[in-house]
Each structure stands twice: as structure tokens, then as C-alpha cells.
Design an enzyme around this catalytic site. Structure first.
Site, PDB file in Angstrom:
ATOM      1  N   ARG A 274      12.934  -0.316   6.895  1.00  0.00           N
ATOM      2  CA  ARG A 274      12.976  -0.220   5.436  1.00  0.00           C
ATOM      3  C   ARG A 274      13.172   1.208   4.930  1.00  0.00           C
ATOM      4  NH1 ARG A 274       9.116  -3.463   2.460  1.00  0.00           N
ATOM      5  NH2 ARG A 274       8.260  -3.897   4.509  1.00  0.00           N
ATOM      6  N   CYS A 353      15.230 -24.354  -7.581  1.00  0.00           N
ATOM      7  CA  CYS A 353      14.251 -25.292  -8.145  1.00  0.00           C
ATOM      8  C   CYS A 353      12.876 -25.067  -7.528  1.00  0.00           C
ATOM      9  CB  CYS A 353      14.724 -26.719  -7.913  1.00  0.00           C
ATOM     10  SG  CYS A 353      16.234 -27.022  -8.801  1.00  0.00           S
TER      11      CYS A 353
HETATM   12  N1  LLP Z   1       8.975  -2.294  14.396  1.00  0.00           N
HETATM   13  C1  LLP Z   1       8.316  -3.465  14.476  1.00  0.00           C
HETATM   14  C2  LLP Z   1       7.694  -3.854  15.736  1.00  0.00           C
HETATM   15  C3  LLP Z   1       8.232  -4.309  13.349  1.00  0.00           C
HETATM   16  O1  LLP Z   1       7.580  -5.473  13.441  1.00  0.00           O
HETATM   17  C4  LLP Z   1       8.837  -3.909  12.132  1.00  0.00           C
HETATM   18  C5  LLP Z   1       8.771  -4.769  10.952  1.00  0.00           C
HETATM   19  C6  LLP Z   1       9.506  -2.672  12.106  1.00  0.00           C
HETATM   20  C7  LLP Z   1       9.559  -1.888  13.248  1.00  0.00           C
HETATM   21  C8  LLP Z   1      10.189  -2.157  10.871  1.00  0.00           C
HETATM   22  O2  LLP Z   1       9.325  -1.973   9.806  1.00  0.00           O
HETATM   23  P1  LLP Z   1       9.856  -1.258   8.479  1.00  0.00           P
HETATM   24  O3  LLP Z   1      10.139   0.165   8.827  1.00  0.00           O
HETATM   25  O4  LLP Z   1      11.088  -1.963   8.020  1.00  0.00           O
HETATM   26  O5  LLP Z   1       8.767  -1.402   7.493  1.00  0.00           O
HETATM   27  N2  LLP Z   1       9.746  -8.925   5.509  1.00  0.00           N
HETATM   28  C9  LLP Z   1       8.733  -7.946   5.160  1.00  0.00           C
HETATM   29  C10 LLP Z   1       8.574  -6.887   6.212  1.00  0.00           C
HETATM   30  C11 LLP Z   1       8.229  -7.440   7.564  1.00  0.00           C
HETATM   31  C12 LLP Z   1       8.266  -6.357   8.596  1.00  0.00           C
HETATM   32  C13 LLP Z   1       8.172  -6.909   9.951  1.00  0.00           C
HETATM   33  N3  LLP Z   1       8.213  -5.907  10.974  1.00  0.00           N
HETATM   34  C14 LLP Z   1       9.078  -7.342   3.800  1.00  0.00           C
HETATM   35  O6  LLP Z   1      10.075  -7.745   3.197  1.00  0.00           O
HETATM   36  O7  LLP Z   1       8.326  -6.504   3.283  1.00  0.00           O
END
Ligand code: LLP
Length: 425
Positions: A274, A353
Site C-alpha cells: 500500500r 444491491c
Molecule cells: N506482507 C504480508 C505478509 C502481508 O500479509 C501484506 C498484506 C503485505 C506484506 C503488504 O501490506 P501493505 O504494505 O500493503 O499494507 N485488504 C486490506 C489489506 C490487507 C493486507 C494483507 N496483507 C486493505 O484494503 O486495507
């Protein structure tokens, strides 16, 4: 918001107006800025590498289009994948599978065989059962698998309950006691080499203290590990500005994370998703109808929870503003603008919906009318990658902007695409 700004009453992505892009590709559409992606990757790499040599594994799940992966691979990025499908994407993007870490609690035999065949850098393992299975499969293939143990350090990083991963209630990782047992039994697993330890606390994690504490606990544990240990992988989860929140800078994260790991002599891996992709993309919808019911004002877009599920799933906040407007947005995303005005409270919804198909409730926004284009910001991460065909809406087009040019990097789906895999007698 780097890559996006308002000038002359229009939202720009790099040198193009969003309006002119949408005239060609229609709505709903995801628009990404190449410069935003590359500059975020470079700044995170720089911040950590100034302290210690760091392998940046972009987390494919956040935004997985192969054109984005290709751009990042060209900058030298490595990748974090959580499925065979994501590994397939990395390979399709022409990136080197030897620069891939494979995370995830439920790797199947086929995924393990596929990843071993491509000699990936590391399997981040989440249980002794998984290490045993990888050992068995590697043995059958005459290979030795490089593995890392994902330790669950039982640190509450205070992210949303649905995205926190590092406490003992979560399904992720191995607790310290079981990890110690596993270390003592490693000699039984002749076809794996313990190359690393790994943590991921949640997403997003704005607390530097959580990283500090978790790293300390895991470094204490590494004393028990064999000297084959090379890597300390700190999964992503770095914060992102969605509107007004205070988020540590990449330099803040680097200071807290890279400093102790440098001292340990281990090589640092980070897995940002992210924090690279989030602000590099927006979702555009067109107002179909406006209405007042009871006490509320609604504007219904053609983009919905099928395009962006985060508000429905996590009550996530996304800044929203019209694409063409005389009103200047007031958000930390646009520190150079900072307008202020008195607006009408509105609920912006999608066409699905479901009552939860709402992007914001009673948000003060300039008045919206049928045909207006509306931008939902910070949707580069977990927008398209979590999208679906729910209510049988075709998935939206994805566009990558580079200066004065743009290209379609995923075509809008058709109704035929939606039913393509269904078997018709
Ligand atoms: N590494 C691992 C092992 C992870 O499980 C994740 C995210 C990342 C890296 C990357 O995290 P980031 O830097 O993107 O925060 N769908 C949710 C977020 C779920 C994240 C799952 N794991 C949302 O939209 O906030």
C-alpha cells in the site's frame, strides 16, 4: 498527492486531465500515475538502504497488474507473493522469480511445486506442518527449499481488527514456543534450509513502537537459530495518508526497523504494498442519479463496492472529490491547495444491491449532478486487486499515465467475459 493535482478547476494525473482520459475510456476506471509508483518505490528503497542494504519486495496483492509489476521490476524491485497466481503474474511481467518471497498460511502442494520449479528466494512458512510439507515435496523433486519462519510476536499493532495479523488470536505465524520446538527438530527436515525469520504485524501499521518491540523479540529468538540464517523479513504494512492522519515517514520506519537489523548482521527484506501503490491510483465513477430520501442526500455512481470494497469491509475512509470543480479540496493529500468551503452533506453510493455499498456517509462535498465525474482517492492499493463481478458488473478498465501519454493496462470486461467460464449445455 504526488501524481495527481487540481489545476484550472480540473483534476490532473501527471500532464493529462482526468476528464480527457475518461472521455476515451469511460467509467468506472482506475487511473494510475507511473511517476507516483516509481517515486514511492525509489523513496522507500532510498530511506532503508541509507541505513542497511535492503531488499524491497513489492507486495503484489496490493495492485497486481503486470504492467505495474514490470515498471517496478525495471527499477530493481523484488516481489512478495501469496499465491501461485501472483507468482505467475511476476513471471508474466518478465521479472526474476529468484527475487520472490512466497508468504501465506495455506500454500498448496501445486503452488509449492510451481515455486520450487522457479527457484524462488524464500518460502515464508507459517507452521511446522507447512515446513514438513515443503521438506517432503522438495525431497521428491531432489531440491533443497530456502525457508523462513514467520514468527507471530504477539504484538498488537492497533490496525483495523480485520487487518491486524501479529497477535496470538490471529491465524498468522508461529508463536515463540512452537518456533523453538521447530528449530530443535530442523535436523529432521533435510530438504529445507532455514534462511530467514519473518514478521508481519498488520496493515496499515502507524505505530513505530509495534515494529520496535516485535523486532526486538524476534532478534532475541534468532540467537537460537542455526547459522544458515541470512534474512530478517519485515512484512509491509507501512502507513498511508488517506486524508488527515499522521503517518510516519519512510525515514521514520527505516530508522526503527533497519537500525537493529543492521546491527544483527542479517539482511533486511521489506514487503511494502500500500505505501507504494495506495496514493498512486484513483477510481473514477460517474454520477448516475442524485436523490433526497428522508433526511439524506444521495449521489449514486456507476462505480461500487465491486470496484472498491474497502469502505464496506473495513469502514475505510477514502477522500472523494469531483473531477471538474471550482471548489478546492481540503485534504492533506493536497497540501499545496487546502481549500475550504461549506458544502452539502452527501452519501456517495454505488449501484450494487447492498446497503453497505456506500463510499461515504454525510460527507460535506460540492453539489453533485447527473453526469459529474467523481474521484475516489488512494485506491491504487486494494482497489482493483480486490474487485469482483458482484451483481454481474464487468470489472473496470485500468489506465496507466506517463507524462502526457496514457495506455490501457487492463481492458474493461464485457458481458461475454463475465460468463466465459460458465458451462452452457
Ligand atoms: N506482507 C504480508 C505478509 C502481508 O500479509 C501484506 C498484506 C503485505 C506484506 C503488504 O501490506 P501493505 O504494505 O500493503 O499494507 N485488504 C486490506 C489489506 C490487507 C493486507 C494483507 N496483507 C486493505 O484494503 O486495507
Amino acid at each position: 498527492m504526488f501524481g495527481f493535482t487540481y489545476r484550472e478547476n480540473e483534476l490532473f494525473c501527471e500532464s493529462l486531465t482526468v476528464k480527457e482520459i475518461i472521455q476515451k475510456v469511460k467509467t468506472p476506471a482506475y487511473i494510475y500515475s507511473k511517476a507516483a509508483f516509481t517515486s514511492k518505490y525509489k523513496s522507500i528503497h532510498r530511506a532503508f538502504s541509507e541505513i542497511t542494504d535492503t531488499i524491497v519486495c513489492y507486495s503484489v496483492k496490493s495492485c497486481s497488474n503486470i504492467n505495474i509489476l514490470k515498471e517496478l521490476a525495471n527499477l530493481g524491485s523484488s516481489f512478495d507473493v501469496v499465491s501461485g497466481g501472483e507468482l505467475y503474474r511476476v513471471i508474466a511481467a518478465g521479472a526474476d522469480p529468484k527475487k520472490v518471497v512466497f508468504a501465506g498460511v495455506g500454500k498448496t502442494d501445486n503452488e509449492i511445486i510451481y515455486a520450487l520449479g522457479h527457484e524462488i528466494m524464500l518460502f515464508n512458512c507459517e507452521s511446522e506442518a507447512e515446513v514438513a510439507n515443503i521438506n517432503k515435496i522438495a525431497g521428491e523433486l531432489g531440491k533443497t527449499a530456502p525457508v523462513s519462519l514467520r514468527i507471530n510476536p504477539d504484538v498488537d499493532a492497533k490496525s483495523h481488527t480485520k487487518t491486524t495479523t501479529g497477535t496470538k488470536e490471529n491465524k498468522f505465524g508461529i508463536d515463540f514456543a512452537r518456533a523453538m520446538q521447530l528449530i530443535s527438530r530442523l535436523p529432521n527436515f533435510k530438504n529445507v534450509t532455514l534462511k530467514g525469520v519473518d514478521i508481519h504485524l498488520g496493515s496499515p501499521v502507524n505505530s513505530l513502537d509495534a515494529y520496535k518491540e516485535a523486532i526486538k523479540r524476534v532478534l532475541d529468538f534468532t540467537i537460537a537459530c542455526p547459522d544458515t540464517l541470512e534474512y530478517f523479513d519485515v512484512g509491509g504494512g507501512f502507513g498511508l495518508i488517506y486524508d488527515e492522519e499522521d503517518v510516519p515517514t519512510f525515514n521514520d520506519y527505516a530508522e526503527i526497523i533497519a537500525t537493529p537489523i543492521k546491527k544483527s548482521g542479517l539482511k533486511l527484506i521489506i514487503e511494502p504494498g500500500r505505501s507504494i501503490s495506495g496514493n498512486a491510483g484513483i477510481l473514477i465513477g460517474e454520477v448516475q442519479y442524485t436523490k433526497r430520501t428522508g433526511i439524506k442526500n444521495f449521489a449514486m455512481l456507476d462505480a461500487g463496492m465491486n470496484n472498491l470494497i474497502r469502505p464496506a469491509m473495513y469502514d475505510a475512509y477514502h477522500f472523494i472529490w469531483p473531477v471538474s470543480t471550482e471548489e478546492i479540496p481540503d485534504s492533506k493529500l493536497f497540501p499545496e491547495l487546502m481549500g475550504e468551503g461549506i458544502y452539502t452533506p452527501q452519501d456517495i453510493t454505488g449501484p450494487i444491491c447492498e446497503s453497505s455499498d456506500i463510499f461515504c456517509k454525510e460527507r460535506e462535498l460540492p453539489e453533485l449532478n447527473r453526469g459529474d465525474l467523481v474521484a475516489i482517492f488512494s485506491t491504487g492499493a486494494y482497489g482493483s486487486s480486490m474487485s469482483s463481478n458482484y451483481n454481474s458488473h464487468p470489472r473496470a478498465v485500468e489506465v496507466l499515465v506517463d507524462g502526457k501519454e496514457f495506455k490501457i493496462i487492463r481492458k474493461r470486461e464485457t458481458y461475454d467475459d463475465i460468463i466465459a467460464k460458465e458451462v452452457i449445455d
